[in-house]
Design a protein around this motif. Structure first.
Motif, PDB file in Angstrom:
ATOM      1  N   THR A   2       0.835  -1.197   0.000  1.00 46.51           N
ATOM      2  CA  THR A   2       0.000   0.000   0.000  1.00 46.51           C
ATOM      3  C   THR A   2       0.864   1.239   0.000  1.00 46.51           C
ATOM      4  OG1 THR A   2      -1.751  -1.137   1.177  1.00 46.51           O
ATOM      5  CG2 THR A   2      -1.776   1.260   1.253  1.00 46.51           C
ATOM      6  N   GLN A   3       0.613   2.116  -0.950  1.00 43.76           N
ATOM      7  CA  GLN A   3       1.361   3.359  -1.046  1.00 43.76           C
ATOM      8  C   GLN A   3       0.585   4.465  -0.352  1.00 43.76           C
ATOM      9  OE1 GLN A   3       1.813   3.963  -5.211  1.00 43.76           O
ATOM     10  NE2 GLN A   3       3.319   2.354  -5.474  1.00 43.76           N
ATOM     11  N   THR A   4       1.282   5.315   0.339  1.00 40.92           N
ATOM     12  CA  THR A   4       0.644   6.459   0.984  1.00 40.92           C
ATOM     13  C   THR A   4       1.417   7.716   0.647  1.00 40.92           C
ATOM     14  OG1 THR A   4       1.935   6.176   3.002  1.00 40.92           O
ATOM     15  CG2 THR A   4      -0.192   5.051   2.895  1.00 40.92           C
ATOM     16  N   SER A   5       0.752   8.837   0.843  1.00 38.59           N
ATOM     17  CA  SER A   5       1.434  10.113   0.643  1.00 38.59           C
ATOM     18  C   SER A   5       2.474  10.309   1.738  1.00 38.59           C
ATOM     19  CB  SER A   5       0.405  11.255   0.680  1.00 38.59           C
ATOM     20  OG  SER A   5       1.059  12.481   0.654  1.00 38.59           O
ATOM     21  N   THR A   6       3.700  10.616   1.360  1.00 42.35           N
ATOM     22  CA  THR A   6       4.775  10.812   2.336  1.00 42.35           C
ATOM     23  C   THR A   6       5.132  12.279   2.523  1.00 42.35           C
ATOM     24  OG1 THR A   6       6.423  10.503   0.613  1.00 42.35           O
ATOM     25  CG2 THR A   6       5.768   8.558   1.849  1.00 42.35           C
ATOM     26  N   SER A   7       4.413  13.149   1.842  1.00 43.94           N
ATOM     27  CA  SER A   7       4.732  14.575   1.932  1.00 43.94           C
ATOM     28  C   SER A   7       4.446  15.104   3.328  1.00 43.94           C
ATOM     29  CB  SER A   7       3.906  15.368   0.904  1.00 43.94           C
ATOM     30  OG  SER A   7       4.043  16.742   1.124  1.00 43.94           O
ATOM     31  N   ALA A   8       5.404  15.848   3.877  1.00 44.03           N
ATOM     32  CA  ALA A   8       5.204  16.431   5.206  1.00 44.03           C
ATOM     33  C   ALA A   8       4.138  17.512   5.183  1.00 44.03           C
ATOM     34  CB  ALA A   8       6.517  17.009   5.715  1.00 44.03           C
ATOM     35  N   THR A   9       3.809  17.998   3.989  1.00 42.57           N
ATOM     36  CA  THR A   9       2.831  19.071   3.898  1.00 42.57           C
ATOM     37  C   THR A   9       1.472  18.557   3.435  1.00 42.57           C
ATOM     38  OG1 THR A   9       3.540  19.579   1.633  1.00 42.57           O
ATOM     39  CG2 THR A   9       4.621  20.776   3.422  1.00 42.57           C
ATOM     40  N   ALA A  10       1.272  17.230   3.451  1.00 44.78           N
ATOM     41  CA  ALA A  10      -0.034  16.693   3.072  1.00 44.78           C
ATOM     42  C   ALA A  10      -1.102  17.323   3.952  1.00 44.78           C
ATOM     43  CB  ALA A  10      -0.041  15.176   3.232  1.00 44.78           C
ATOM     44  N   PRO A  11      -2.162  17.870   3.359  1.00 45.75           N
ATOM     45  CA  PRO A  11      -3.121  18.651   4.137  1.00 45.75           C
ATOM     46  C   PRO A  11      -3.975  17.779   5.055  1.00 45.75           C
ATOM     47  CG  PRO A  11      -3.875  18.414   1.880  1.00 45.75           C
ATOM     48  CD  PRO A  11      -2.496  17.828   1.936  1.00 45.75           C
ATOM     49  N   THR A  12      -4.364  18.366   6.168  1.00 46.42           N
ATOM     50  CA  THR A  12      -5.326  17.760   7.073  1.00 46.42           C
ATOM     51  C   THR A  12      -6.480  18.723   7.256  1.00 46.42           C
ATOM     52  OG1 THR A  12      -3.618  16.536   8.257  1.00 46.42           O
ATOM     53  CG2 THR A  12      -5.732  16.824   9.379  1.00 46.42           C
ATOM     54  N   ALA A  13      -7.704  18.241   7.027  1.00 47.72           N
ATOM     55  CA  ALA A  13      -8.883  19.065   7.238  1.00 47.72           C
ATOM     56  C   ALA A  13      -9.270  18.986   8.708  1.00 47.72           C
ATOM     57  CB  ALA A  13     -10.041  18.585   6.365  1.00 47.72           C
ATOM     58  N   LEU A  14      -8.930  20.035   9.463  1.00 51.29           N
ATOM     59  CA  LEU A  14      -9.216  20.127  10.888  1.00 51.29           C
ATOM     60  C   LEU A  14     -10.365  21.097  11.128  1.00 51.29           C
ATOM     61  CD1 LEU A  14      -5.590  20.551  12.266  1.00 51.29           C
ATOM     62  CD2 LEU A  14      -7.048  18.580  12.703  1.00 51.29           C
ATOM     63  N   PRO A  15     -11.023  20.976  12.277  1.00 44.43           N
ATOM     64  CA  PRO A  15     -11.941  22.064  12.650  1.00 44.43           C
ATOM     65  C   PRO A  15     -11.153  23.356  12.850  1.00 44.43           C
ATOM     66  CG  PRO A  15     -12.366  20.094  13.955  1.00 44.43           C
ATOM     67  CD  PRO A  15     -11.065  19.865  13.224  1.00 44.43           C
ATOM     68  N   TYR A  16     -11.564  24.423  12.173  1.00 41.55           N
ATOM     69  CA  TYR A  16     -10.815  25.682  12.205  1.00 41.55           C
ATOM     70  C   TYR A  16     -11.715  26.849  12.558  1.00 41.55           C
ATOM     71  CZ  TYR A  16      -6.499  23.906  10.187  1.00 41.55           C
ATOM     72  OH  TYR A  16      -5.318  23.251   9.983  1.00 41.55           O
ATOM     73  N   LEU A  17     -11.092  27.828  13.177  1.00 47.16           N
ATOM     74  CA  LEU A  17     -11.709  29.121  13.349  1.00 47.16           C
ATOM     75  C   LEU A  17     -10.656  30.177  13.039  1.00 47.16           C
ATOM     76  CD1 LEU A  17     -11.023  30.760  16.440  1.00 47.16           C
ATOM     77  CD2 LEU A  17     -11.376  28.365  16.984  1.00 47.16           C
TER      78      LEU A  17
END
Length: 518
Positions: A2-17
Motif C-alpha cells: 500500500t502506497q501512501t502520501s509521504t509529503s510532510a505538507t499533506a493537508p489535514t482538514a481540521l476544525p478551524y476558526l
C-alpha cells in the motif's frame, strides 16, 4: 504494498476558526485518510472527524460573533467579502484545484471551475449589498411603517462531496451577506480543498463569522441540525439525507434550504435539429464529472421518428470519451469519487441488462497505470430499457444514461414528470415556441432549452427543485432573501384611525374615606 502520501505538507482538514487556529486537539484515532479515487492506494491527506464538542465550541464562537456581524450594513459586509475574494486569488487557487482533482477525481478544468467559483461568488453577492440595505417605506392613515431585512442568525452549511468549493460558496456567501455567521461542515469524502479555501476566507473576516467543522453527518451534522442556536440549515445532497435534516430541524423550526437529488430528463422533440451541436451538448450534459452533477442529464427521451438517428450519433460521440486520472491532460472524465457509488452504478447497469435492455459500453481507457486500483467506469448508453427499472426511475449519479422513445408531446411530458424528482430538465427543438410550450408543462425548478450542463444556470438565475428535489432557491438575490427575514417597524401616530370603538373612561367609585376615586 500500500502506497501512501509521504509529503510532510499533506493537508489535514481540521476544525478551524479564524483562519489558522485549530478548535482543539484532535486525537489520532479520529483522523480519516482521504484517498485518491484514481488510485485508492494514494492517501492525499487526512480529515479530522469533528465531534459534537467541536460543533458546540464553533457555535459558541458564531453566537459571539453574531451581533457585531449583523450590526454592519450589507455594504460594509460586502467590502469584507471582496477582500476575502482577493485573498483567495492570492493564495494559489491552482494548487487547490490540483488538490481537489486528487481527492475527488474530476478533471482539471472542472476543479479550476469549482475552486475558482468561491471568489466569483463572493464578488457577485457583494454586488447585491445595496439591494439588501434598501428599506421600503409604507404610509397609511395610522402612520408610517418601514420594511427591512434582518439576519436569521447562526447558519449551518452542510456541503456535498461532488462540487465542494462551489456548492459550499453558493450556500455560505448569501448567508454572510445577509449578516449571518456560518458554521460549515464539509463532506468527509472531499474536505481538503474546501477546508483550505475556508481557512483563507475565515482569516479575511471578523473572528467567529466563519468556522469549519469537518466530520460525519451522523455526528457533526446531527449536532448542527439539532442545536437550538442554529437558526437555519442550508444543505445540498441526497433526498434521503434532506428528509433526515428536515426531521432533525423540526423541533426548533429552523429555516431550511435544501437542494436535493434529481433524475433530470432531456426531451428531444420531433422539431429538434439533430446536429453536431445538439449531440455535443447532450454528451457534455450527461458525462461531465462522470455524471456526478446534481442537475446533469439522467434520462433522454427522443421522439420515435428521430430515435435511431439520435442514438447512433450520441453513441458515436460518447465513444470519444477518455476515462482516466483527472490530472492527465488526455482524460475527458475521471473516476467515480466513492467506491460505494461505483458499486451502485454497476448494479444499476447490471439490473438493466437482466431486464432486457441493450447496454453499449463506450469510450476508452486512458493511460493510467492504476486502472484496477481506481473507481474507473467506462460510460454506458442504455436503450430498449423498461420505463420502470431503477436506472430510469432513480438518480444514477454516474456515467450511464438510458435513451427512450416517445410518440407524442403529452407522452414525453408524462414520462418526464413521472418521478418524485423535479430539479432540472431540458427541451431540445429548433422551434423556440414549441420548446417553450413543452417546457412550461415540466415539473422542475429549472428547464433549459437546447442546453443542459454546467453553466446553463448562471448566478443570477434562481435555482432549486420541485417535488422531492428540495426546498427554496439558490442563486440571485432570492438566495439572500432566504437567508434573512422581513421585519416591519410600524410608527402609529394616529391611533384613532385603527378599527374598534374607543374604550370609555372607567367609572368613578367612592373611596373608603368617602372621596370619589378614578
Amino acid at each position: 504494498m500500500t502506497q501512501t502520501s509521504t509529503s510532510a505538507t499533506a493537508p489535514t482538514a481540521l476544525p478551524y476558526l479564524d483562519g489558522d487556529v485549530p478548535l482543539g486537539t484532535i486525537p489520532s484515532a479520529d483522523l480519516l485518510p482521504v484517498r485518491n479515487p484514481a488510485n485508492r492506494d494514494e492517501v492525499v491527506g487526512t480529515v479530522a472527524l469533528g465531534s459534537a464538542d467541536h460543533v458546540d465550541r464553533a457555535l459558541d464562537l458564531a453566537v459571539a460573533a453574531a451581533p457585531g456581524w449583523a450590526a454592519l450594513t450589507a455594504t460594509a459586509r460586502a467590502d469584507l467579502l471582496r477582500s476575502a475574494a482577493d485573498a483567495l486569488d492570492r493564495h494559489d487557487p491552482a494548487a487547490r484545484a490540483v488538490l481537489l482533482t486528487r481527492e475527488h477525481g474530476k478533471v482539471r478544468w472542472e476543479s479550476t471551475l469549482d475552486v475558482g467559483g468561491a471568489a466569483a461568488i463572493l464578488r457577485y453577492y457583494a454586488g447585491l449589498a445595496a439591494e439588501f440595505d434598501a428599506e421600503v417605506d409604507h404610509r397609511n392613515a395610522a402612520g408610517t411603517a418601514r420594511f427591512r431585512r434582518r439576519p436569521l442568525g447562526v447558519t449551518a452549511v452542510i456541503v456535498p462531496w461532488n462540487y465542494p468549493v462551489y456548492l459550499a460558496s453558493l450556500m455560505l456567501v448569501p448567508a454572510l451577506l445577509a449578516g449571518n455567521p456560518v458554521v460549515v461542515k464539509p463532506s468527509e469524502v472531499t474536505p481538503l480543498a474546501l477546508t483550505e479555501t475556508l481557512r483563507i476566507l475565515a482569516a479575511a473576516l471578523p473572528p467567529g463569522v466563519v468556522t469549519v467543522v469537518p466530520g460525519t453527518g451522523s455526528v457533526a451534522g446531527t449536532a448542527l441540525t439539532t442545536d437550538r442556536r442554529v437558526r437555519a440549515v442550508l444543505f445540498t445532497g441526497s433526498t434521503a439525507t434532506g428528509r433526515t435534516i428536515m426531521a432533525a430541524a423540526a423541533p426548533t423550526l429552523k429555516r431550511l434550504g435544501l437542494e436535493l437529488g434529481g433524475n433530470d430528463p432531456a426531451l428531444v422533440l420531433e422539431s429538434a435539429m439533430i446536429d453536431d451541436r445538439l449531440i455535443d451538448e447532450l454528451v457534455r450534459g450527461t458525462f461531465t464529472s462522470s455524471g456526478q452533477v446534481c442537475y446533469s442529464v439522467k434520462r433522454i427521451y427522443v421522439h420515435r421518428s428521430r430515435y435511431a438517428e439520435l442514438v447512433t450519433a450520441y453513441t458515436e460521440a460518447a465513444d470519444a470519451l477518455v476515462v482516466g486520472d483527472g490530472r492527465d491532460p488526455e482524460t475527458t472524465i475521471g473516476p467515480l469519487t466513492t467506491r460505494s457509488q461505483y458499486d451502485r452504478v454497476r448494479a444499476l447497469v447490471a439490473e438493466a441488462r437482466r431486464h432486457g435492455a441493450r447496454v453499449r459500453t463506450v469510450g476508452r481507457r486512458g493511460t493510467t497505470a492504476h486502472w484496477e486500483r481506481g473507481n474507473f467506469l467506462l460510460p454506458t448508453v442504455v436503450t430498449d430499457a423498461p420505463h420502470d427499472i431503477a436506472l430510469v426511475t432513480e438518480e444514477q449519479f454516474g456515467p450511464t444514461v438510458p435513451i427512450l422513445p416517445f410518440d407524442t408531446d403529452d407522452e414525453a411530458v408524462a414520462l418526464a414528470n413521472g418521478t418524485d424528482y423535479g430539479l432540472a430538465a431540458s427541451v431540445w427543438s429548433a422551434d423556440a415556441s414549441h420548446a417553450d410550450t413543452v417546457a412550461r408543462r415540466i415539473e422542475a425548478g429549472s428547464v433549459f432549452v437546447n442546453a443542459h450542463r454546467l453553466g446553463a444556470s448562471d448566478l443570477a438565475m434562481p435555482f432549486g427543485g420541485a417535488k422531492q428535489s428540495g426546498l427554496g432557491r439558490r442563486h440571485g438575490f432570492v438566495a439572500v432573501e432566504e437567508c434573512s427575514e422581513l421585519q416591519t417597524i410600524a410608527h402609529v401616530v394616529n391611533p384613532a384611525s385603527l378599527p374598534g370603538p374607543t374604550v370609555a373612561a372607567p367609572p368613578t367609585r367612592p373611596s373608603p374615606s368617602g372621596r370619589k376615586e378614578q
